[in-house]
Design a protein around this motif. Structure first.
Motif, mmCIF file in Angstrom:
data_model
loop_
_atom_site.group_PDB
_atom_site.id
_atom_site.type_symbol
_atom_site.label_atom_id
_atom_site.label_comp_id
_atom_site.label_asym_id
_atom_site.label_seq_id
_atom_site.Cartn_x
_atom_site.Cartn_y
_atom_site.Cartn_z
ATOM 1 N N GLU A 257 -19.391 29.442 -44.663
ATOM 2 C CA GLU A 257 -20.887 29.024 -44.935
ATOM 3 C C GLU A 257 -21.673 29.533 -45.902
ATOM 4 N N SER A 258 -21.957 28.909 -46.965
ATOM 5 C CA SER A 258 -22.727 29.174 -47.974
ATOM 6 C C SER A 258 -23.978 29.811 -47.669
ATOM 7 N N GLY A 259 -24.273 31.041 -48.224
ATOM 8 C CA GLY A 259 -25.422 31.804 -48.341
ATOM 9 C C GLY A 259 -25.477 32.888 -46.883
ATOM 10 N N HIS A 260 -24.381 32.926 -45.840
ATOM 11 C CA HIS A 260 -24.409 33.503 -44.699
ATOM 12 C C HIS A 260 -24.098 34.980 -45.270
ATOM 13 N N VAL A 261 -24.921 36.108 -44.695
ATOM 14 C CA VAL A 261 -24.752 37.691 -44.928
ATOM 15 C C VAL A 261 -24.495 38.098 -43.623
ATOM 16 N N HIS A 262 -23.293 38.692 -43.150
ATOM 17 C CA HIS A 262 -22.921 39.292 -42.297
ATOM 18 C C HIS A 262 -23.478 40.893 -42.065
ATOM 19 N N VAL A 263 -23.860 41.506 -40.679
ATOM 20 C CA VAL A 263 -24.364 42.679 -40.508
ATOM 21 C C VAL A 263 -23.047 43.581 -40.894
ATOM 22 N N THR A 264 -23.825 44.720 -41.520
ATOM 23 C CA THR A 264 -22.710 45.765 -41.999
ATOM 24 C C THR A 264 -23.117 47.008 -41.024
ATOM 25 N N ALA A 265 -22.420 48.046 -41.456
ATOM 26 C CA ALA A 265 -22.531 49.205 -40.683
ATOM 27 C C ALA A 265 -23.695 50.024 -41.281
ATOM 28 N N GLU A 266 -24.062 49.754 -42.793
ATOM 29 C CA GLU A 266 -25.343 50.028 -43.409
ATOM 30 C C GLU A 266 -26.436 49.818 -42.677
ATOM 31 N N LEU A 267 -26.457 48.275 -42.561
ATOM 32 C CA LEU A 267 -27.494 47.877 -41.756
ATOM 33 C C LEU A 267 -28.053 48.210 -40.578
ATOM 34 N N LEU A 268 -26.960 48.369 -39.692
ATOM 35 C CA LEU A 268 -27.039 48.927 -38.226
ATOM 36 C C LEU A 268 -27.740 50.193 -38.451
ATOM 37 N N ASP A 269 -27.174 51.184 -39.416
ATOM 38 C CA ASP A 269 -27.882 52.473 -39.601
ATOM 39 C C ASP A 269 -29.297 52.439 -39.872
ATOM 40 N N TYR A 270 -29.477 51.285 -40.850
ATOM 41 C CA TYR A 270 -30.998 51.350 -41.368
ATOM 42 C C TYR A 270 -31.880 50.884 -40.230
ATOM 43 N N VAL A 271 -31.587 49.753 -39.292
ATOM 44 C CA VAL A 271 -32.207 49.539 -38.380
ATOM 45 C C VAL A 271 -32.582 50.495 -36.998
ATOM 46 N N ARG A 272 -31.450 51.427 -37.042
ATOM 47 C CA ARG A 272 -31.634 52.494 -36.082
ATOM 48 C C ARG A 272 -32.866 53.546 -36.509
#
Length: 324
Positions: free
Chosen positions: A205-220
């Motif tokens: 799917e063009s343009g889709h960006v998946h959640v990463t461990a880095e993003l989870l840490d950032y949201v926490r």
């Protein structure tokens, strides 16, 4: 249905499940779309997610269909004060029949014009959560964020979010907003499910960006940030034999996760879809899944996830398989 506040202490209080309206008005007809919306609200849901380009890729689609269908439902049911609307700007093609290569982008004129068009189609005077749908690195962040601030200041948008953005771009945008005294992004929307893709293959799917461990840490680390997830049920691939997983999910880790998922679902007397949603809802950080359905029957299944108790031992088993 349980509810939580999104987008920081001043954000709206919404249902822990979000109804995705991507197919409404195209592959899901209006009568069925209205029935799904009615059932969702009846069950206590109040957050509906759409975009100004859903679903331009469907046969005959222009991108108006989903917002327009929601607008007609809101008008017919008079639900304006009961339902929170989440919609997006930036990924609508500027040339009919083209794709994201001609996306409208995030310039100030585009944001202003697109917001007015979304409000008109939705038939409302404000958008509860307004998202930048994709990145536009050709436009300075200050320009995009300044235009979004004008919408918030004018009462046309309440909470801002970014979707399909790299984590460092999200952080930089929030820092830029703080430096200017503007409203910043307090919601993040990415692709996320229990199964994890190979990042060296990419998603179709063009343009889709998946959640990463880095993003989870950032949201926490950021108490005012809310994480929402699309494609949580992988278009039915967890439960439907006619739906295959994308190539990106073809790796040994997927087999381990699917085995654990099916075992846990059997022990709980639940479906795999319900367990996936319960895993997201009770995660760290907790996630608001955006669930797309094409029938009331499918919606009834996913609604069962809200009441599903996922004991610590079973969650640990799922997490352990995910780490293998």
């Amino acid at each position: 249905m349980l509810r939580r506040r999104v987008g920081g202490p001043s954000g709206p209080v919404v249902s822990t499940l979000c109804l995705g309206a991507l197919p409404f008005g195209t592959t899901v007809d209006e009568k069925t779309s209205f029935a799904i919306l009615d059932r969702f609200v009846e069950a206590g849901g109040n957050l509906v997610d759409t975009a100004d380009n859903y679903a331009f890729w469907a046969p005959g689609g222009t991108g108006d269909e989903s917002e327009s269908t929601i607008g007609r439902w809101l008008a017919s049911r008079r639900r304006y004060d009961e339902v929170a609307i989440s919609t997006k700007v930036g990924a609508r093609p500027t040339i009919p029949g083209s794709g994201l290569e001609t996306a409208e982008g995030l310039s100030a004129p585009v944001i202003r014009k697109a917001a007015e068009a979304s409000l008109r189609r939705l038939g409302t005077d404000h958008i509860d959560v307004y998202w930048t749908h994709i990145e536009d690195r050709s436009v300075p962040l200050e320009e995009s964020l300044g235009a979004l601030e004008d919408l918030v200041g004018g009462g046309k948008a309440r909470v801002l979010g970014c979707s399909n953005h790299a984590t460092w771009r999200t952080e930089r945008a929030r820092a830029t907003a703080r430096a200017n005294g503007w409203t910043g992004y307090t919601c993040v929307q990415q692709r996320y499910s229990y199964l994890q893709p190979r990042f060296d293959v990419g998603l179709p799917e063009s343009g889709h960006v998946h959640v990463t461990a880095e993003l989870l840490d950032y949201v926490r680390s950021e108490p005012d940030l809310t994480l929402m997830a699309y494609s949580s049920l992988l278009s039915g691939a967890y439960t439907r034999p006619d739906k295959s997983l994308p190539t990106a999910y073809d790796h040994p880790g997927t087999r381990q996760r699917l085995t654990a998922l099916r075992e846990v679902a059997a022990e709980l007397g639940a479906t795999a879809n319900q367990v996936v949603l319960a895993w997201l809802l009770g995660g760290d950080p907790p996630v608001i899944p955006i669930v797309g359905v094409s029938s009331v029957e499918q919606l009834n299944e996913v609604l069962g996830a809200v009441e599903l108790e996922l004991p610590g031992e079973l969650r640990a088993r799922l997490d352990l398989a995910a780490q293998g």
